[in-house]
Motif scaffolding. Structure first.
Motif, PDB file in Angstrom:
ATOM      1  N   ALA A 102       0.873  -1.074  -0.053  1.00 33.24           N
ATOM      2  CA  ALA A 102      -0.080  -0.087   0.121  1.00 33.24           C
ATOM      3  C   ALA A 102       0.893   1.107   0.016  1.00 33.24           C
ATOM      4  O   ALA A 102       2.074   1.282   0.477  1.00 33.24           O
ATOM      5  N   GLY A 103       0.456   2.539  -0.526  1.00 32.43           N
ATOM      6  CA  GLY A 103       1.072   3.638  -0.661  1.00 32.43           C
ATOM      7  C   GLY A 103       0.532   4.575  -1.791  1.00 32.43           C
ATOM      8  O   GLY A 103      -0.271   3.952  -2.539  1.00 32.43           O
ATOM      9  N   LYS A 104       1.021   5.629  -1.818  1.00 37.46           N
ATOM     10  CA  LYS A 104       0.410   6.680  -2.833  1.00 37.46           C
ATOM     11  C   LYS A 104       1.498   6.622  -3.839  1.00 37.46           C
ATOM     12  O   LYS A 104       1.221   5.834  -4.732  1.00 37.46           O
ATOM     13  N   GLU A 105       2.278   7.468  -3.898  1.00 36.26           N
ATOM     14  CA  GLU A 105       3.339   7.495  -4.968  1.00 36.26           C
ATOM     15  C   GLU A 105       4.453   6.507  -5.033  1.00 36.26           C
ATOM     16  O   GLU A 105       4.781   5.932  -6.000  1.00 36.26           O
ATOM     17  N   GLN A 106       4.588   5.819  -3.527  1.00 40.52           N
ATOM     18  CA  GLN A 106       5.571   4.895  -3.545  1.00 40.52           C
ATOM     19  C   GLN A 106       4.914   3.960  -2.574  1.00 40.52           C
ATOM     20  O   GLN A 106       4.340   4.193  -1.451  1.00 40.52           O
ATOM     21  N   SER A 107       5.297   2.595  -2.456  1.00 39.83           N
ATOM     22  CA  SER A 107       4.710   1.545  -1.475  1.00 39.83           C
ATOM     23  C   SER A 107       5.364   1.992  -0.383  1.00 39.83           C
ATOM     24  O   SER A 107       6.481   2.432  -0.373  1.00 39.83           O
ATOM     25  N   THR A 108       4.613   1.427   0.856  1.00 40.33           N
ATOM     26  CA  THR A 108       5.526   1.418   2.110  1.00 40.33           C
ATOM     27  C   THR A 108       6.666   0.574   2.032  1.00 40.33           C
ATOM     28  O   THR A 108       7.552   1.075   2.732  1.00 40.33           O
ATOM     29  N   PHE A 109       6.593  -0.565   1.384  1.00 41.06           N
ATOM     30  CA  PHE A 109       7.706  -1.472   1.309  1.00 41.06           C
ATOM     31  C   PHE A 109       8.971  -0.622   0.748  1.00 41.06           C
ATOM     32  O   PHE A 109      10.084  -0.614   1.152  1.00 41.06           O
ATOM     33  N   ASP A 110       8.677  -0.091  -0.643  1.00 38.87           N
ATOM     34  CA  ASP A 110       9.634   0.575  -1.011  1.00 38.87           C
ATOM     35  C   ASP A 110      10.571   1.812  -0.615  1.00 38.87           C
ATOM     36  O   ASP A 110      11.578   2.022  -0.490  1.00 38.87           O
ATOM     37  N   ILE A 184      17.199  -2.072  17.320  1.00 34.31           N
ATOM     38  CA  ILE A 184      16.307  -2.871  16.489  1.00 34.31           C
ATOM     39  C   ILE A 184      15.363  -1.956  15.866  1.00 34.31           C
ATOM     40  O   ILE A 184      14.505  -1.145  16.330  1.00 34.31           O
ATOM     41  N   TYR A 185      15.480  -1.963  14.508  1.00 29.20           N
ATOM     42  CA  TYR A 185      14.580  -1.104  13.445  1.00 29.20           C
ATOM     43  C   TYR A 185      13.207  -2.116  12.990  1.00 29.20           C
ATOM     44  O   TYR A 185      13.958  -3.200  12.472  1.00 29.20           O
ATOM     45  N   VAL A 186      12.155  -1.778  13.279  1.00 26.29           N
ATOM     46  CA  VAL A 186      11.088  -2.604  12.842  1.00 26.29           C
ATOM     47  C   VAL A 186      10.444  -1.966  11.618  1.00 26.29           C
ATOM     48  O   VAL A 186      10.043  -0.764  11.790  1.00 26.29           O
ATOM     49  N   PHE A 187      10.616  -2.483  10.564  1.00 26.24           N
ATOM     50  CA  PHE A 187       9.827  -1.651   9.239  1.00 26.24           C
ATOM     51  C   PHE A 187       8.574  -2.418   9.024  1.00 26.24           C
ATOM     52  O   PHE A 187       8.622  -3.493   8.524  1.00 26.24           O
ATOM     53  N   THR A 188       7.772  -1.797   9.378  1.00 24.19           N
ATOM     54  CA  THR A 188       6.198  -2.485   9.210  1.00 24.19           C
ATOM     55  C   THR A 188       5.391  -1.399   8.414  1.00 24.19           C
ATOM     56  O   THR A 188       5.445  -0.163   8.606  1.00 24.19           O
ATOM     57  N   ASP A 189       3.915  -1.680   8.808  1.00 20.89           N
ATOM     58  CA  ASP A 189       2.936  -0.702   8.445  1.00 20.89           C
ATOM     59  C   ASP A 189       2.335  -0.135  10.018  1.00 20.89           C
ATOM     60  O   ASP A 189       2.265   1.132   9.838  1.00 20.89           O
ATOM     61  N   THR A 190       2.034  -1.016  10.716  1.00 15.45           N
ATOM     62  CA  THR A 190       1.390  -0.511  12.116  1.00 15.45           C
ATOM     63  C   THR A 190       1.833  -1.580  13.055  1.00 15.45           C
ATOM     64  O   THR A 190       1.925  -2.748  12.843  1.00 15.45           O
ATOM     65  N   LEU A 191       2.201  -1.443  14.302  1.00  8.47           N
ATOM     66  CA  LEU A 191       2.697  -2.430  15.238  1.00  8.47           C
ATOM     67  C   LEU A 191       2.260  -1.565  16.552  1.00  8.47           C
ATOM     68  O   LEU A 191       2.733  -0.534  16.899  1.00  8.47           O
ATOM     69  N   ASP A 192       1.453  -2.486  17.461  1.00  6.24           N
ATOM     70  CA  ASP A 192       1.072  -2.254  18.862  1.00  6.24           C
ATOM     71  C   ASP A 192       2.226  -1.888  19.574  1.00  6.24           C
ATOM     72  O   ASP A 192       3.018  -3.137  19.670  1.00  6.24           O
ATOM     73  N   LYS A 193       2.588  -0.929  20.608  1.00  7.64           N
ATOM     74  CA  LYS A 193       3.616  -0.990  21.364  1.00  7.64           C
ATOM     75  C   LYS A 193       3.722  -2.080  22.393  1.00  7.64           C
ATOM     76  O   LYS A 193       4.708  -2.612  22.922  1.00  7.64           O
ATOM     77  N   ASP A 290     -12.838  -1.377  -9.552  1.00  6.11           N
ATOM     78  CA  ASP A 290     -12.058  -0.302  -9.993  1.00  6.11           C
ATOM     79  C   ASP A 290     -11.799   0.828  -9.198  1.00  6.11           C
ATOM     80  O   ASP A 290     -11.755   2.033  -9.575  1.00  6.11           O
ATOM     81  N   ALA A 291     -11.467   0.504  -7.806  1.00  3.32           N
ATOM     82  CA  ALA A 291     -11.541   1.589  -6.701  1.00  3.32           C
ATOM     83  C   ALA A 291     -10.375   2.313  -6.902  1.00  3.32           C
ATOM     84  O   ALA A 291      -9.239   1.535  -7.241  1.00  3.32           O
ATOM     85  N   ASN A 292     -10.555   3.648  -6.971  1.00  2.00           N
ATOM     86  CA  ASN A 292      -9.330   4.527  -6.634  1.00  2.00           C
ATOM     87  C   ASN A 292      -8.739   4.572  -5.388  1.00  2.00           C
ATOM     88  O   ASN A 292      -8.972   5.586  -4.839  1.00  2.00           O
ATOM     89  N   ASP A 293      -7.846   3.812  -4.887  1.00  2.14           N
ATOM     90  CA  ASP A 293      -7.510   3.559  -3.345  1.00  2.14           C
ATOM     91  C   ASP A 293      -5.879   3.432  -3.577  1.00  2.14           C
ATOM     92  O   ASP A 293      -5.316   3.594  -4.603  1.00  2.14           O
ATOM     93  N   ASP A 294      -5.391   3.524  -2.494  1.00  2.00           N
ATOM     94  CA  ASP A 294      -3.814   3.170  -2.146  1.00  2.00           C
ATOM     95  C   ASP A 294      -3.322   1.829  -1.978  1.00  2.00           C
ATOM     96  O   ASP A 294      -2.123   1.413  -1.650  1.00  2.00           O
ATOM     97  N   PHE A 295      -4.131   1.042  -2.207  1.00  2.00           N
ATOM     98  CA  PHE A 295      -3.824  -0.465  -2.181  1.00  2.00           C
ATOM     99  C   PHE A 295      -4.601  -1.497  -3.181  1.00  2.00           C
ATOM    100  O   PHE A 295      -5.885  -1.518  -3.041  1.00  2.00           O
ATOM    101  N   ALA A 296      -3.796  -1.856  -4.247  1.00  2.09           N
ATOM    102  CA  ALA A 296      -4.418  -2.278  -5.274  1.00  2.09           C
ATOM    103  C   ALA A 296      -4.877  -3.835  -5.277  1.00  2.09           C
ATOM    104  O   ALA A 296      -5.454  -4.625  -5.811  1.00  2.09           O
TER     105      ALA A 296
END
Length: 581
Positions: A102-110, A184-193, A290-296
């Motif tokens: 998911a992401g707008k111009e660039q995915s969260t992963f990239d 420790i760096y955690v690269f994710t979308d969301t993570l509960d503390k 054909d949704a215009n969203d940020d996650f295809a």
């Protein structure tokens, strides 16, 4: 910016000496000329460009002064302070689940990959361990210090579409920490503390989440069934935005031809279910929006239709809701007396008779047990990443009592710390509770669970059912060499010892031998179709004598390079003027 060698500041007197030398040197010599004919012309050129003439005349002075000043600066060793990664080692935990696309111009992963590459330059020689998430977390790098190898490993990372299961990755990271101060760096979308293990004071956590304003509209559920004459399909759409959305929903066959289409209006933060009846018979159906969203990725979903289902019998002693639910899903379901269930050895049986686990030729569905006493149950229902729950989420279900679990069976759902649903090595599905002791039938997940079970155990001849990305499962295949192919007929993998490893991307695939082929679907799990608000934060502290570590980047190499260029320029100026002058 600072200087680490202020002691050498006294060398600033050197360019002052050179400057004084130029002040007191002889500025001209007496020269007798025979004519002043060209004097006015020379003076006119000088008045037109006095600064250029001055620069040409004193170029050597300026070059020497600049070189000396830079040399004095280099002796004082100027540097700039730059924050660096704290701790003696660094661990990167990278979420590779589908929602990272998911992401707008660039995915969260990239975006996270770019951030990781920038952090590599702050390592300052510290070892790096790189861990990816999934059902089985993988340590891609272990204590690696070579910068090029680290950058290569980061650039080669890709999304595996598996559910993150972050708790497993965090456990693996803890094994590398020990007593060593670690970032420790955690690269994710969301993570509960609350999920972060904070027992050790030698760890500092950096959680890098996704953007908070991502929009998502998804197909959360898609099911289809056929009676041999026509097809009925059910599609559930979810609008996770705060505004009303309009989308176009279409159903396509296996060849990509559109069967039907319909415009759908989705209220904010609500789900809408659409039902389609009397559709033509097809081997497979694909629902698309054909949704215009940020996650295809979750804007399409595919199902296989069954036209030759095996026989399904239900024990007459089963609860009426189980009987009616299965008859609604499959009109060919037969209700038989309890004493006659064992006579249908070639059918898939739904019963509570434990003894039939050993007697039946095909896997059975066991609801409850007739050979054990019930135990009190407490706690929430939790599930594993099993394909049975691809459509049915068991959250919020209340279960008062359960039966003891079977030893050697895999637990795929639990109530607190007690087994609730198990899968046997032979493929039997065991629900360790009576329906009357739960409120499960009040939730949509109950009929969807029955449908998923029926799809897996009473499947058509040409189908292997539904898999989750990268799922490894034992499948009933005839003897011979079997291989997995994509829809484009591209070879992907081989089936080894009856174990099929599903591809990572959702879609329809084929398991093929010399004389036979079976289709199967790779489907995203339900939690991979929900985009949550991103979270980024820092927890814990690592200190070195009470101060956080700071890297000092010296300017000396660049100053030496500029001084060398100035020396070459001085030599060229002197050569043009003539060394004898």
């Amino acid at each position: 910016m600072g200087f680490s060698q202020l002691l050498f500041s006294w060398t600033a007197i050197i360019p002052v000496i050179v400057l004084l030398y130029y002040f007191f040197r002889k500025k001209y010599t007496d020269q007798t000329v025979s004519s002043t004919l060209f004097w006015s012309e020379i003076m006119q050129e000088t008045r037109v460009s006095p600064y250029l003439k001055h620069l040409q005349k004193n170029a050597l002075l300026y070059l020497q002064l600049l070189a000396l000043l830079l040399l004095v600066l280099a002796l004082m060793n100027p540097y700039v302070k730059k924050p660096t990664i704290v701790g003696a080692q660094t661990i990167f935990i990278v979420d590779t689940s589908a929602t990272m696309l998911a992401g707008k111009e660039q995915s969260t992963f990239d975006t996270h990959k770019v951030e990781m590459l920038s952090l590599v330059h702050q390592l300052d020689g510290r070892p790096v361990t790189l861990i990816t998430t999934g059902n089985i977390p993988k340590a891609i790098l272990q204590q690696e210090t070579n910068t090029k190898d680290i950058e290569k490993a980061i650039q080669e990372l890709q999304v595996t579409y598996e559910t993150a299961q972050m708790n497993k990755a965090l456990d693996v990271a803890q094994a590398f920490v020990g007593d060593t101060p670690t970032s420790i760096y955690v690269f994710t979308d969301t993570l509960d503390k609350k999920l972060l293990p904070m027992e050790k004071d030698t760890v500092k956590w950096f959680v890098k989440g996704a953007a908070k304003d991502l929009m998502n509209i998804s197909i959360t559920r898609f099911a289809a069934t056929t009676d041999g004459q026509s097809t009925m399909a059910l599609v559930q759409l979810q609008n996770d935005t705060d505004r009303e959305q309009k989308v176009t929903l279409s159903l396509q066959n296996g060849k990509g031809n559109e069967i039907t289409t319909e415009g759908v209006t989705l209220p904010p933060n609500e789900a809408v279910t659409k039902t389609f009846k009397d559709l033509p018979l097809e081997d497979s159906l694909t629902a698309k929006i054909d949704a215009n969203d940020d996650f295809a990725v979750d804007n399409s979903q595919t199902v296989l239709l069954q036209t030759a289902s095996s026989k399904l019998v239900v024990d007459q002693g089963m609860h009426q809701l189980i009987q009616k639910g299965l008859q609604t899903i499959n009109s060919g379901v037969k209700i038989v007396p309890s004493l006659q269930v064992a006579d249908n050895r070639d059918a898939t049986a739904v019963t509570n008779q434990t003894a039939l686990l050993e007697k039946m030729d095909k896997p059975i569905i066991l609801f409850g047990r007739d050979d054990a006493e019930k135990l009190e149950a407490s706690g929430k229902v939790t599930t594993t990443s099993d394909s049975l729950f691809a459509f049915s989420e068991l959250k919020d279900i209340y279960i008062s009592v359960v039966y003891p679990g079977f030893d050697g069976y895999k637990t795929i759902a639990s109530v607190g710390d007690q087994p609730f649903i198990q899968r046997s090595p032979e493929g039997d599905i065991v629900v360790l509770a009576d329906i009357a002791d739960t409120d499960w039938p009040l939730y949509p997940s109950f009929p969807l669970f029955l449908w998923s079970v029926e799809q897996q155990l009473s499947q058509s001849i040409g189908s292997l059912g539904i898999f989750t990305p990268n799922e490894q499962r034992a499948v009933a295949l005839a003897q011979g060499e079997w291989s997995v192919y994509s829809q484009d007929d591209q070879f992907l993998s081989s089936v080894m010892n009856g174990l099929l490893t599903a591809p990572m991307k959702p879609g329809i695939y084929t398991a093929r031998s010399n004389n036979e082929e079976k289709h199967f679907i790779v489907q995203l799990q339900a939690q991979e179709r929900v985009i949550e608000k991103g979270t980024s934060y820092t927890l814990g502290e690592l200190q070195d004598n009470g101060k956080e570590e700071i890297a000092k980047t010296s300017f000396v190499p660049w100053l030496i390079l500029i001084i060398l260029v100035l020396l070459v320029s001085e030599w060229e100026v002197q050569r043009r003027r003539g060394f004898t002058n």
